[in-house]
Design a protein around this motif. Structure first.
Motif, PDB file in Angstrom:
ATOM      1  N   LEU A  12      -2.641  10.911   1.117  1.00 25.94           N
ATOM      2  CA  LEU A  12      -2.686  10.563  -0.619  1.00 25.94           C
ATOM      3  C   LEU A  12      -1.566   9.187  -1.225  1.00 25.94           C
ATOM      4  O   LEU A  12      -0.768   9.123  -1.383  1.00 25.94           O
ATOM      5  N   PHE A  13      -0.406  10.278   0.080  1.00 22.18           N
ATOM      6  CA  PHE A  13       0.608   9.186   0.090  1.00 22.18           C
ATOM      7  C   PHE A  13       0.862   7.749   0.657  1.00 22.18           C
ATOM      8  O   PHE A  13       1.191   7.260  -0.111  1.00 22.18           O
ATOM      9  N   ALA A  14       0.264   7.409   1.412  1.00 27.31           N
ATOM     10  CA  ALA A  14      -0.047   5.893   2.097  1.00 27.31           C
ATOM     11  C   ALA A  14      -0.794   5.128   1.213  1.00 27.31           C
ATOM     12  O   ALA A  14      -0.403   4.410   0.851  1.00 27.31           O
ATOM     13  N   LEU A  15      -1.555   5.798   0.243  1.00 29.68           N
ATOM     14  CA  LEU A  15      -2.389   5.247  -0.541  1.00 29.68           C
ATOM     15  C   LEU A  15      -1.463   4.753  -1.932  1.00 29.68           C
ATOM     16  O   LEU A  15      -1.064   3.405  -2.311  1.00 29.68           O
ATOM     17  N   GLY A  16      -0.749   5.766  -2.370  1.00 27.49           N
ATOM     18  CA  GLY A  16       0.215   5.397  -3.019  1.00 27.49           C
ATOM     19  C   GLY A  16       1.167   4.717  -2.814  1.00 27.49           C
ATOM     20  O   GLY A  16       1.877   3.430  -3.329  1.00 27.49           O
ATOM     21  N   ALA A  17       1.785   4.637  -1.554  1.00 24.11           N
ATOM     22  CA  ALA A  17       3.279   3.192  -1.017  1.00 24.11           C
ATOM     23  C   ALA A  17       1.937   1.826  -1.243  1.00 24.11           C
ATOM     24  O   ALA A  17       2.479   1.094  -1.188  1.00 24.11           O
ATOM     25  N   VAL A  18       1.184   2.246  -0.599  1.00 26.64           N
ATOM     26  CA  VAL A  18       0.651   0.840  -0.855  1.00 26.64           C
ATOM     27  C   VAL A  18       0.332  -0.255  -2.203  1.00 26.64           C
ATOM     28  O   VAL A  18       0.627  -1.310  -2.310  1.00 26.64           O
ATOM     29  N   LEU A  19      -0.399   1.009  -2.765  1.00 27.33           N
ATOM     30  CA  LEU A  19      -0.359   0.019  -4.154  1.00 27.33           C
ATOM     31  C   LEU A  19       0.854  -0.178  -4.955  1.00 27.33           C
ATOM     32  O   LEU A  19       0.967  -0.912  -5.739  1.00 27.33           O
ATOM     33  N   HIS A  20       2.390   0.602  -4.678  1.00 27.98           N
ATOM     34  CA  HIS A  20       3.722   0.686  -4.978  1.00 27.98           C
ATOM     35  C   HIS A  20       3.789  -1.107  -4.500  1.00 27.98           C
ATOM     36  O   HIS A  20       4.571  -1.492  -4.789  1.00 27.98           O
ATOM     37  N   PHE A  21       3.763  -0.911  -2.505  1.00 29.98           N
ATOM     38  CA  PHE A  21       4.441  -2.375  -2.631  1.00 29.98           C
ATOM     39  C   PHE A  21       3.690  -3.185  -2.029  1.00 29.98           C
ATOM     40  O   PHE A  21       4.060  -4.482  -1.716  1.00 29.98           O
ATOM     41  N   ALA A  22       2.420  -2.890  -2.229  1.00 30.14           N
ATOM     42  CA  ALA A  22       1.156  -4.213  -1.960  1.00 30.14           C
ATOM     43  C   ALA A  22       0.140  -4.038  -3.500  1.00 30.14           C
ATOM     44  O   ALA A  22      -1.185  -3.900  -2.674  1.00 30.14           O
ATOM     45  N   PRO A  23       0.362  -4.439  -4.049  1.00 29.22           N
ATOM     46  CA  PRO A  23      -0.720  -4.367  -4.927  1.00 29.22           C
ATOM     47  C   PRO A  23      -1.454  -4.719  -5.231  1.00 29.22           C
ATOM     48  O   PRO A  23      -3.044  -4.675  -5.893  1.00 29.22           O
ATOM     49  N   GLY A  24      -1.742  -5.944  -5.277  1.00 25.76           N
ATOM     50  CA  GLY A  24      -2.044  -7.425  -4.810  1.00 25.76           C
ATOM     51  C   GLY A  24      -3.542  -7.249  -3.842  1.00 25.76           C
ATOM     52  O   GLY A  24      -4.277  -7.291  -3.203  1.00 25.76           O
ATOM     53  N   LEU A  25      -3.241  -5.943  -2.783  1.00 26.02           N
ATOM     54  CA  LEU A  25      -4.236  -5.909  -1.498  1.00 26.02           C
ATOM     55  C   LEU A  25      -4.888  -5.110  -1.989  1.00 26.02           C
ATOM     56  O   LEU A  25      -6.470  -5.337  -1.208  1.00 26.02           O
ATOM     57  N   LEU A  26      -5.340  -4.174  -3.494  1.00 23.20           N
ATOM     58  CA  LEU A  26      -6.187  -3.476  -3.248  1.00 23.20           C
ATOM     59  C   LEU A  26      -6.996  -4.278  -4.241  1.00 23.20           C
ATOM     60  O   LEU A  26      -7.787  -3.532  -5.307  1.00 23.20           O
ATOM     61  N   SER A  27      -6.756  -5.524  -5.273  1.00 24.36           N
ATOM     62  CA  SER A  27      -7.033  -5.636  -6.209  1.00 24.36           C
ATOM     63  C   SER A  27      -8.625  -6.591  -6.173  1.00 24.36           C
ATOM     64  O   SER A  27      -9.011  -6.600  -7.487  1.00 24.36           O
ATOM     65  N   TRP A  28      -9.231  -6.296  -5.220  1.00 21.50           N
ATOM     66  CA  TRP A  28     -10.670  -7.533  -4.589  1.00 21.50           C
ATOM     67  C   TRP A  28     -11.055  -5.376  -5.336  1.00 21.50           C
ATOM     68  O   TRP A  28     -12.908  -6.226  -5.402  1.00 21.50           O
ATOM     69  N   PHE A  29     -10.974  -4.474  -5.069  1.00 21.12           N
ATOM     70  CA  PHE A  29     -12.156  -3.766  -4.805  1.00 21.12           C
ATOM     71  C   PHE A  29     -12.235  -2.877  -6.320  1.00 21.12           C
ATOM     72  O   PHE A  29     -13.516  -2.692  -6.158  1.00 21.12           O
ATOM     73  N   VAL A  30     -11.769  -3.219  -7.150  1.00 24.22           N
ATOM     74  CA  VAL A  30     -12.290  -3.059  -8.628  1.00 24.22           C
ATOM     75  C   VAL A  30     -12.783  -4.118  -9.533  1.00 24.22           C
ATOM     76  O   VAL A  30     -13.732  -3.726 -10.535  1.00 24.22           O
ATOM     77  N   LYS A  31     -13.570  -4.894  -8.530  1.00 20.22           N
ATOM     78  CA  LYS A  31     -13.910  -6.774  -9.053  1.00 20.22           C
ATOM     79  C   LYS A  31     -14.920  -6.489  -8.277  1.00 20.22           C
ATOM     80  O   LYS A  31     -15.396  -7.924  -7.882  1.00 20.22           O
ATOM     81  N   LEU A  32     -15.669  -5.499  -7.349  1.00 21.99           N
ATOM     82  CA  LEU A  32     -16.904  -5.950  -7.491  1.00 21.99           C
ATOM     83  C   LEU A  32     -18.270  -5.963  -8.016  1.00 21.99           C
ATOM     84  O   LEU A  32     -18.317  -5.520  -8.718  1.00 21.99           O
ATOM     85  N   PRO A  33     -19.078  -6.809  -7.274  1.00 17.93           N
ATOM     86  CA  PRO A  33     -20.467  -6.688  -8.050  1.00 17.93           C
ATOM     87  C   PRO A  33     -21.181  -5.458  -8.649  1.00 17.93           C
ATOM     88  O   PRO A  33     -21.171  -4.853  -7.343  1.00 17.93           O
TER      89      PRO A  33
END
Length: 68
Positions: A12-33
């Motif tokens: 959870l800490f690693a996921l939070g760090a990714v979302l904080h420092f690179a928010p665009g990295l996982l932006s594709w995840f919630v835009k799936l068909p």
């Protein structure tokens, strides 16, 4: 039990760090068909069907790998 809680906390800490420092990295995840997003003048409803299936499959694979 404590070991699993520490592993979950680290993930959870690693996921939070990714979302904080690179928010665009996982932006594709919630835009799936298959992920439904309904917007009206009164509100918004988001139903992540495909994202939930992908998360479920990944968690199942990881749990099966760790149990063996």
């Amino acid at each position: 039990m404590a070991r699993w809680i520490m592993i979950a906390g680290a993930l959870l800490f690693a996921l939070g760090a990714v979302l904080h420092f690179a928010p665009g990295l996982l932006s594709w995840f919630v835009k799936l068909p298959g992920d439904t997003n309904i917007q009206t003048g009164r509100g918004r409803v988001f139903i992540p069907i495909t994202s939930a299936i992908i998360v479920s499959v990944l968690i199942t694979i990881l749990l099966n790998l760790f149990r063996r």
